[in-house]
Design an enzyme around this catalytic site. Structure first.
Site, short mmCIF file in Angstrom:
data_model
loop_
_atom_site.label_atom_id
_atom_site.label_comp_id
_atom_site.label_asym_id
_atom_site.label_seq_id
_atom_site.Cartn_x
_atom_site.Cartn_y
_atom_site.Cartn_z
CB SER A 24 30.45 52.90 -2.84
OG SER A 24 30.27 54.20 -2.33
CG ASN A 111 31.36 57.83 9.03
OD1 ASN A 111 31.61 57.68 7.84
ND2 ASN A 111 32.30 58.00 9.96
CB THR A 156 8.55 10.56 6.92
OG1 THR A 156 8.36 9.15 6.92
CG2 THR A 156 7.32 11.22 7.55
CG HIS A 157 12.68 8.84 6.43
ND1 HIS A 157 13.82 9.18 7.14
CD2 HIS A 157 11.72 8.64 7.35
CE1 HIS A 157 13.55 9.16 8.44
NE2 HIS A 157 12.27 8.85 8.59
CB SER A 278 16.17 19.61 -24.06
OG SER A 278 17.29 19.09 -24.73
CE LYS A 284 14.66 16.56 -19.86
NZ LYS A 284 16.11 16.69 -19.81
CG ASN A 286 14.30 20.51 -18.96
OD1 ASN A 286 13.95 19.33 -18.79
ND2 ASN A 286 15.20 20.87 -19.84
CD GLU A 291 15.89 22.26 -13.18
OE1 GLU A 291 16.96 22.56 -13.74
OE2 GLU A 291 15.06 21.48 -13.68
CE1 TYR A 318 31.34 53.44 6.77
CE2 TYR A 318 33.54 54.38 6.55
CZ TYR A 318 32.42 53.78 5.98
OH TYR A 318 32.40 53.52 4.63
CD GLN A 323 32.48 52.05 -0.44
OE1 GLN A 323 32.45 53.21 -0.06
NE2 GLN A 323 33.33 51.64 -1.35
CE LYS A 326 27.01 51.53 0.54
NZ LYS A 326 27.32 51.42 1.99
N1 ARG Z 1 30.51 55.09 0.59
C1 ARG Z 1 30.64 54.97 2.00
C2 ARG Z 1 29.97 53.66 2.46
O1 ARG Z 1 29.20 53.16 1.72
C3 ARG Z 1 30.00 56.11 2.69
C4 ARG Z 1 30.58 56.42 4.00
C5 ARG Z 1 31.97 56.92 3.86
N2 ARG Z 1 32.51 57.38 5.06
C6 ARG Z 1 33.81 57.61 5.22
N3 ARG Z 1 34.20 58.01 6.35
N4 ARG Z 1 34.66 57.38 4.24
O2 ARG Z 1 30.19 53.16 3.53
#
Ligand code: ARG
Length: 458
Positions: A24, A111, A156-157, A278, A284, A286, A291, A318, A323, A326
């Protein structure tokens, strides 16, 4: 033999593709500052509690500080082959101070570490989102202040309905964005408790002091259940829901700006610096920024749905599924920040065209309700007045005229209650500015609304 920190029980190294799949570092590297800050608080606590020696604790903290500086300056680049940011920082620490560095991970797990890092990261970022919302409010209110007297049709509408002012319309959005600020702040309040010390899931036999690390890291307290501490990502979902609503509001406003910029409306002209041309049609101009904001709303909703779906089936505590939190939250955060940053100056530099708004307001029979009310004030029941005004509108359409221009003699064929004062009663200015009910388009009401919103911008 594997070279991983957890390699002890493995006879074979991880397959290269599996290693990449598992890693990660490409996205959690964003959190290196928070990871180091969390580790420093943990090391200080380990020292204070006598779990490791004071001198080891001090050496770890000093070295982490150096690593932070070196990472910030670029002197220590992040090794993209590392499994994640937590492993990288720990490996770097151990590379620098050997066995002492290896003591840092006592009474801790990745964790609880990752749960702390995300909270610290989001706490800072949420404050930035709130700042951007304030800037947007300033842009909206600066336009509203200019246009308290600019009459436009309210819809409205998407049919012309009743007269309002441009300021009244814009301030509706300002109110939505004030609630967005409070939603983000509420989510942060609930998020700001420390999971550190939950360890892998079941706490530890070491005499840790979780309150100490919580305080050190600026948390309001500790999470009371260690399994909960490492298992939930509801705080991400809450923030992403708040972001999704910000995007809903931005998207509706963008949609209106796109419509208003079209020749069909021409209520506003966006500044050249926030529009594009454009490649084939020379005429144009835009509204690409608006958008894109409308379009990016889809991905922020998608990030939210993605994380909710990831979370829904995983058993406590966990699991590696988590993961996935993120990329979703980072994408949603970056998108919301970009959209807010572009919306504010786009709105600030937008030019309203009051003459076109007024013209539209004059053409849509938006004073029909007021004509009915004029009559009601003379004693007719509203339902009867409503019905006959409908017939008068039909007559105007047939004669290609509007209520203001229909001669009195025509009115009097419907009722002798009509008199000359009806023209004053249905003039656009009367219809707009005598709507003095709280929250309405009157100047006094707008001033009260502006005053309310200004408090959010302090
Ligand atoms: N890279 C992991 C995550 O984002 C960190 C936690 C990993 N924990 C584990 N027991 N493998 O969740």
């Amino acid at each position: 033999m594997s070279d991983k920190m957890w390699a002890g029980r493995f006879a074979k190294a991880l397959d290269k593709q599996a290693d990449d799949f598992n890693s990660s570092i490409h996205f959690d590297c964003k959190m290196f500052r928070q990871d180091i800050r969390g580790s420093m608080a943990h090391a200080a606590m380990l020292g204070a509690q006598g779990i490791i020696s004071q001198s080891d604790s001090e050496q770890i903290i000093a070295t982490l500080e150096e690593i932070l500086k070196d990472m910030e300056s670029g002197a220590t680049p992040i090794d993209m082959d590392a499994e994640d940011i937590h492993m990288f920082v720990e490996a770097e620490l151990t590379r620098r101070i050997g066995d002492v560095g290896k003591r840092l991970h006592t009474a801790r797990s990745r964790n609880d570490q990752v749960a702390v890092d995300i909270r610290l990261y989001l706490r800072d970022e949420a404050a930035e989102v709130v700042d951007l919302l304030k800037k947007l409010l300033l842009a909206i209110t600066s336009q509203a202040k200019e246009h308290k007297q600019t009459i436009m049709p309210g819809y409205t509408h998407l049919q012309r309905a009743q007269p309002i002012t441009f300021a009244h319309h814009l301030m509706a959005y300002a109110m939505m964005f004030t609630r967005d600020i409070t939603r983000v702040e509420d989510a942060v309040k609930r998020m700001n408790v420390s999971p550190l010390g939950s360890c892998a899931l079941a706490g530890t036999t070491y005499p840790t002091n979780r309150e100490m690390t919580a305080k050190d890291l600026g948390f309001d307290g500790i999470m009371l259940n260690s399994i909960d501490g490492v298992s939930d990502r509801d705080f991400c979902v809450e923030l992403m829901s708040a972001f999704a609503l910000i995007m809903t509001h931005l998207s509706r406003l963008s949609e209106e700006i796109i419509l208003w910029s079209s020749w069909e409306f021409k209520f506003v002209e966006l500044d050249d610096s926030y529009t594009t041309g454009s490649s084939i049609m020379p005429q144009k101009k835009n509204s690409d920024m608006a958008e894109l904001i409308r379009g990016k709303t889809g991905r922020v909703y998608g990030d939210l749905m993605g994380l909710l779906t990831t979370l829904k089936g995983i058993p406590l505590a966990y699991n590696k599924d988590m993961q996935e939190d993120k990329e979703a939250i980072f994408d949603s955060l970056e998108t919301v920040k970009k959209c807010l940053s572009i919306a504010a100056p786009m709105i600030e530099t937008m030019k309203a065209i009051p003459a076109n708004m007024r013209k539209a307001a004059q053409e849509g029979f938006i004073n029909a309700t007021d004509l009915a009310e004029y009559w009601v004030k003379k004693g007719l029941p509203f339902r009867s007045a409503y019905k006959i005004v409908g017939q008068i509108v039909a007559l105007c359409i047939e004669k290609h005229t509007v209520l203001e221009d229909l001669p009195l003699c025509e009115y009097q064929t419907f009722s002798d209650l009509f008199a000359d004062d009806l023209y004053e009663a249905i003039s656009l200015a009367t219809c707009t500015f005598s709507r003095t009910s709280a929250g309405g388009p009157s100047v006094a009401s707008l001033d009260a609304q502006l005053c309310y919103v200004a408090k959010f911008c302090e």
